[in-house]
Design an enzyme around this catalytic site. Structure first.
Site, PDB file in Angstrom:
ATOM      1  N   ASP A 286      52.313  66.286   5.586  1.00  0.00           N
ATOM      2  CA  ASP A 286      53.490  65.585   6.084  1.00  0.00           C
ATOM      3  C   ASP A 286      53.420  65.653   7.620  1.00  0.00           C
ATOM      4  O   ASP A 286      52.508  66.234   8.215  1.00  0.00           O
ATOM      5  CB  ASP A 286      54.789  66.172   5.496  1.00  0.00           C
ATOM      6  CG  ASP A 286      55.950  65.162   5.591  1.00  0.00           C
ATOM      7  OD1 ASP A 286      55.832  64.170   6.323  1.00  0.00           O
ATOM      8  OD2 ASP A 286      56.981  65.388   4.944  1.00  0.00           O
TER       9      ASP A 286
HETATM   10  C1  BGC Z   1      58.839  62.746   5.882  1.00  0.00           C
HETATM   11  C2  BGC Z   1      58.067  62.032   4.809  1.00  0.00           C
HETATM   12  C3  BGC Z   1      57.553  60.712   5.335  1.00  0.00           C
HETATM   13  C4  BGC Z   1      56.755  60.946   6.590  1.00  0.00           C
HETATM   14  C5  BGC Z   1      56.162  59.688   7.185  1.00  0.00           C
HETATM   15  C6  BGC Z   1      58.099  62.784   7.209  1.00  0.00           C
HETATM   16  O1  BGC Z   1      58.885  63.278   8.236  1.00  0.00           O
HETATM   17  O2  BGC Z   1      59.123  64.066   5.455  1.00  0.00           O
HETATM   18  O3  BGC Z   1      58.853  61.862   3.666  1.00  0.00           O
HETATM   19  O4  BGC Z   1      56.777  60.075   4.361  1.00  0.00           O
HETATM   20  O5  BGC Z   1      57.595  61.537   7.566  1.00  0.00           O
HETATM   21  O6  BGC Z   1      57.119  58.899   7.768  1.00  0.00           O
END
Ligand code: BGC
Length: 724
Positions: A286
C-alpha cells in the site's frame, strides 16, 4: 492465451531482462512522478521527460492514481484515453517493450473518470443482500475503467467491517464473513469475467491483506490485536474466497497486526497467502508502506533495510510512490547478495504473468465510449442498487410512504449535497469537492422537489458545516406536515476520517432537538459511512431511514422510497450501535450476552422494514442426523402477508450448540432474496456445506465437530446432529 503459453512467454522474457529491468517491474509510482507540476495547470498533463525517466530509464512496471494538475480529481474519459496511451507509447520505446499496468481506485465505479456510473459504496451494496447487483456493479465498473484506458482496479475491499469507528467501514461489505464473501466474489466475477484479458474486463485487487479493518482504537492505520484463530475465522476467509474467485492481485495491510506491520509479515504474506491459500498472483504494497517500516514503524534502521524486510516477507511490487528509492535500494541489495536474485525473479514472473493474463501485451482497441460508458442501462442498474441499499429502520404508524401532496420541510446538513450521498473515492480521493459533482444528479432535496406535489421548503446551508437557522426551522415547521431531517457525515477517506466518538456533532443534535420539539412528525434520514449515534433522535422520530452512502442515484432512490414509488428492502449489514461504545457484532459469543451483558444495538444486523410484511414458516432440515462431511438441506417458505409487492432477503443462520472453541450465538450461512406479490409464497431451499459447519479449532485448523446444531430463520429454529 493458455496458462502454459503465458508461462513460456514469461520465461523467455525473463531470460532477456537485466536486473534493472526486473526491479523496475516491481516499482510502482504515482502520477506526480510523470506529471507536470501542479502549478503549471498545463493542458497536457504528462511531462515527456519525466515519463521517459520513469518508464524508459527506471523501467517502472506500474503507475497509479490521477493527475494532481490542477487537482487530484477525475479527468474526462478522453483525457484518460490520451494519457494512458501516452504511457503505453513510452513503454513501447523500451528495449523489451513491456507494457506498464496502470492502476486506479475505482472503488464504487470509475472514481477518477468524469461522469462515470458511481454506485452505492460497499456497505450499501451489502445492504442489498443481492449478489446479482454486486456482479453488475463489477461488470459496469470494469467496462468504464477499461473504456478510460485504465487496466487494474484497486478494488475490492475484502476487509471485514467489525469496528464502526474505523473511517473505512463503508468500504467494506459489513461485519459478516458470509455476506462479505458472497458480495465480494460476485463483484470480482462481474469485473473479471472468465478471462480478464477481454477488452471490457480488468483484474481486481483484494485489499487490504489482512486484519487492516480491525484497529483496536478505531483509527485508520493503527494496530490491530488479532489472534491467529480470530484472523482465520473472521479475516482470512474473504481473501481466500477472492483468490478462489480469480483475483490476481492483493494489496497489503497498511497497519500492523499483533506487533508485525503488514508489509513485514512473512507468515501472512508467504506462509499463509502462498502456502495455504495458494495465491499465484502478485502482491502490491500500500501507499509508501515499505518506506514506513523505517520512517514510521521503526522496524528497520534504514530505508534500505525496510526494502529488504518487505521484499523478503513477500511484497512483489512497491507503491513507492513518489521516487525511485525502492528501485535504487533493491538493486543495491541484490548486488550485495542481501536479497537473492531468485526472490526478484519470483516477484517479476508473477507481475509479468498478470500482465499477460490481462492482455496488456496484445492491446486491443479501446471500447466505444457511447456504448460502454455511463449508458442509460448502467445508470438504471445503479438506481436499482441504490434503492435496494437503503434501510427503512423505523416506520411508526406507517408515516411512510408520504403522500405525494404532503407539505415537507427539509432540513439538515446532508439534505442538499451529492457528496454526502457518495462519500470518499468520488471524483476526488476525499470525495468532498461538491462543486465538481455532475450538475444533473439529484441531491435528496432536489429529488424530493422533483417528485413532490405539495410544498417543499428547505432550511439549510450550502455546505455541510453551514450554520442552520433553528428559529427558521421551528417557524417553517408550522406550515408543513412533516419534517425530513437529514443528518450524518461529510465525506472522508482513510486517516482523514479518524474520529474520537461515534456521537453526532452538537450542531446536528441541536437541530434534531429543535425539529423534534415542533411536534410535527420527523423522518430522520442518515447519510454517511459509519453508524453515528442517533438513539435519542430515533426514539422520538416517527420514521428512520438509514441511507449510508447510496451513490450518485441515491437522492432519487431515497425519494422513490419516501413517496412509496419503491418498496424498501435493504437490510443492515452491520449492527447499528445504540451507544458509542456498544460495539457488539450480531455473531457475538455467549459470554457477550451472559449475566448483565447483552447484545443491545439500536438496530440489529439484518434489520430492515418494508411497506409490506413477510413471514417465514415451515423451517425444516432434510435429515435430523447428518454424517460428518455431508451437506445439510434446509427448506423454508416465505410469504408476502401484506398488501403490496415487495422483495425480501431470507437469512439462514446456524449455531453450533457446544464446541471446543466458543462459537457465536448464530452465524449467517446462506441467504436468498425473492420478490413476491401480496399473498404469494415461495418455498426456498438452501444447502449448508461442511465448511458452513466448520470453525477454527484449538490447533488453528478448520474442523467440524460432531454434535448438535441449530438452524435459525425468522422466528423458527430447527436442530440437527452431526454424527461420525
Ligand atoms: C489506500 C488504498 C489505495 C491506495 C492507492 C492507499 O492509501 O489505503 O486503499 O488503493 O492508497 O490509492
Amino acid at each position: 492465451m493458455s496458462a502454459q503459453e503465458i508461462e513460456n512467454k514469461v520465461k523467455i522474457l525473463m531470460a532477456q531482462m537485466t536486473l534493472e529491468e526486473k526491479v523496475g517491474q516491481m516499482t510502482q509510482v504515482d502520477f506526480t512522478v510523470i506529471g507536470v507540476p501542479k502549478e503549471q495547470n498545463a493542458e497536457d498533463q504528462i511531462d515527456p521527460v519525466k515519463l521517459e525517466d520513469a518508464v524508459v530509464k527506471h523501467h517502472v512496471g506500474s503507475i497509479l492514481n490521477t493527475t494532481f494538475t490542477p487537482d487530484n480529481k477525475a479527468q474526462s474519459i478522453d483525457t484518460w484515453r490520451k494519457m494512458t496511451s501516452t504511457v503505453q507509447d513510452a513503454a513501447a520505446k523500451t528495449r523489451l517493450k513491456i507494457p506498464v499496468i496502470y492502476g486506479i481506485d475505482a472503488i464504487h465505479g470509475a472514481t477518477y473518470t468524469q461522469n462515470s456510473v458511481l454506485f452505492p459504496q460497499a456497505i450499501n451494496m451489502a445492504a442489498t443482500f443481492n449478489a446479482d447487483l454486486a456482479f453488475k456493479e463489477g461488470e459496469i465498473t470494469a467496462r468504464e475503467v477499461r473504456a478510460s484506458g485504465l487496466q487494474w482496479n484497486f478494488s475490492t475491499v475484502m476487509d471485514i467491517g467489525r469496528q464502526p469507528l474505523w473511517p473505512r467501514l463503508w468500504e467494506t461489505f459489513g461485519e459478516d464473513v458470509h455476506l462479505a464473501t458472497v458480495m465480494g466474489t460476485s463483484y470480482i466475477k462481474g469485473h473479471q469475467g472468465d478471462d480478464f484479458s477481454a477488452v471490457n474486463k480488468a483484474p481486481t485487487c483484494l485489499k487490504h491483506y489482512v486484519g487492516y479493518s480491525y484497529p483496536l482504537n478505531g483509527k485508520d492505520r493503527t494496530p490491530a490485536w488479532i489472534g491467529e484463530r480470530a484472523l482465520r475465522e473472521y479475516f482470512l476467509p474473504t481473501f481466500a474466497a477472492g483468490i478462489n474467485a480469480g483475483s490476481p492481485t492483493v494489496m497489503v495491510n497498511s497497519a500492523e497486526v499483533d506487533g508485525i506491520p503488514g508489509h513485514a509479515n512473512h507468515h501472512y504474506l508467504t506462509t499463509i497467502l502462498r502456502g495455504e491459500l495458494g495465491f499465484k498472483g502478485f502482491t502490491v504494497s500500500d501507499w509508501e508502506d515499505i518506506k514506513r517500516l523505517y520512517t514510521r514503524d521503526k522496524m528497520a534502521a534504514s530505508e534500505k533495510e525496510a526494502v529488504k524486510i518487505a521484499v523478503m516477507a513477500g511484497i512483489d511490487m512497491s507503491m513507492v510512490p513518489f521516487d525511485f528509492s525502492f528501485y535504487d535500494l533493491l538493486i543495491e541489495l541484490v548486488k550485495t547478495g542481501e536479497v537473492p536474485l531468485s526472490r526478484i525473479d519470483e516477484a517479476v514472473s508473477r507481475i509479468l504473468t498478470v500482465k499477460y493474463q490481462a492482455g496488456l501485451f496484445e492491446p486491443k482497441p479501446l471500447l466505444d465510449i457511447a456504448e460502454n460508458f455511463a449508458t442509460a442501462e448502467a445508470i438504471a442498474t445503479n438506481r436499482q442498487a441504490a434503492r435496494e441499499s437503503i434501510v427503512l429502520a423505523k416506520n411508526d404508524h406507517n408515516i411512510l410512504p408520504l403522500k405525494k401532496d404532503a407539505n415537507i420541510l427539509v432540513t439538515g446538513p446532508t439534505a442538499n449535497l451529492l457528496s454526502a450521498l457518495n462519500g470518499g473515492w468520488t471524483i476526488t480521493w476525499q470525495g468532498a469537492a461538491e462543486h465538481l459533482y455532475p450538475q444533473e444528479k439529484l441531491t435528496v432535496l432536489a429529488a424530493i422537489q422533483n417528485k413532490a406535489g405539495g410544498k417543499v421548503t428547505f432550511v439549510g446551508g450550502e455546505s455541510f458545516d453551514a450554520k442552520i437557522d433553528l428559529q427558521k426551522v421551528v417557524e417553517e415547521a408550522k406550515n408543513h406536515d412533516v419534517i425530513l431531517l437529514s443528518l450524518g457525515e461529510q465525506p472522508y477517506t482513510e486517516t482523514v476520517g479518524n474520529i474520537e466518538s461515534l456521537n453526532l456533532g452538537q450542531a446536528q443534535v441541536d437541530l434534531a432537538q429543535a425539529a423534534l420539539a415542533t411536534g410535527k412528525p420527523v423522518i430522520l434520514l442518515t447519510l454517511g459511512g459509519r453508524p453515528r449515534i442517533i438513539t435519542q433522535i430515533s426514539e422520538l422520530a416517527s420514521g428512520v431511514i438509514l441511507g449510508f452512502l447510496p451513490g450518485m442515484e441515491g437522492g432519487e432512490a431515497i425519494a422513490d422510497i419516501l413517496f412509496g414509488d419503491y418498496n424498501p428492502n435493504g437490510k443492515l449489514p452491520i449492527s447499528y450501535p445504540r451507544n458509542t461504545n456498544g460495539i457488539v457484532p450480531y455473531d457475538y459469543k455467549p459470554i457477550e450476552s451472559f449475566e448483565i451483558n447483552t447484545y443491545n444495538p439500536l438496530y440489529p444486523f439484518g434489520h430492515g422494514l418494508s411497506y409490506t410484511t413477510f413471514e417465514t414458516s415451515g423451517l425444516k432440515v432434510e435429515k435430523d442426523k447428518v454424517k460428518l462431511g455431508e451437506n445439510v438441506i434446509v427448506t423454508v417458505t416465505i410469504k408476502n402477508t401484506g398488501t403490496i409487492t415487495g422483495k425480501e432477503a431470507v437469512l439462514v443462520y446456524i449455531n453450533d450448540v457446544a464446541a471446543s472453541v466458543t462459537r457465536p450465538n448464530k452465524q449467517l450461512k446462506a441467504f436468498k432474496k425473492v420478490e413476491l406479490n401480496p399473498g404469494q409464497s415461495q418455498a426456498l431451499s438452501f444447502t449448508l456445506t461442511p465448511h458452513d459447519l466448520s470453525f477454527i479449532g484449538v490447533d488453528l485448523k478448520r474442523i467440524v465437530e460432531p454434535g448438535d446444531f441449530k438452524v435459525l430463520v425468522g422466528n423458527e429454529t430447527v436442530g440437527f446432529t452431526v454424527i461420525k
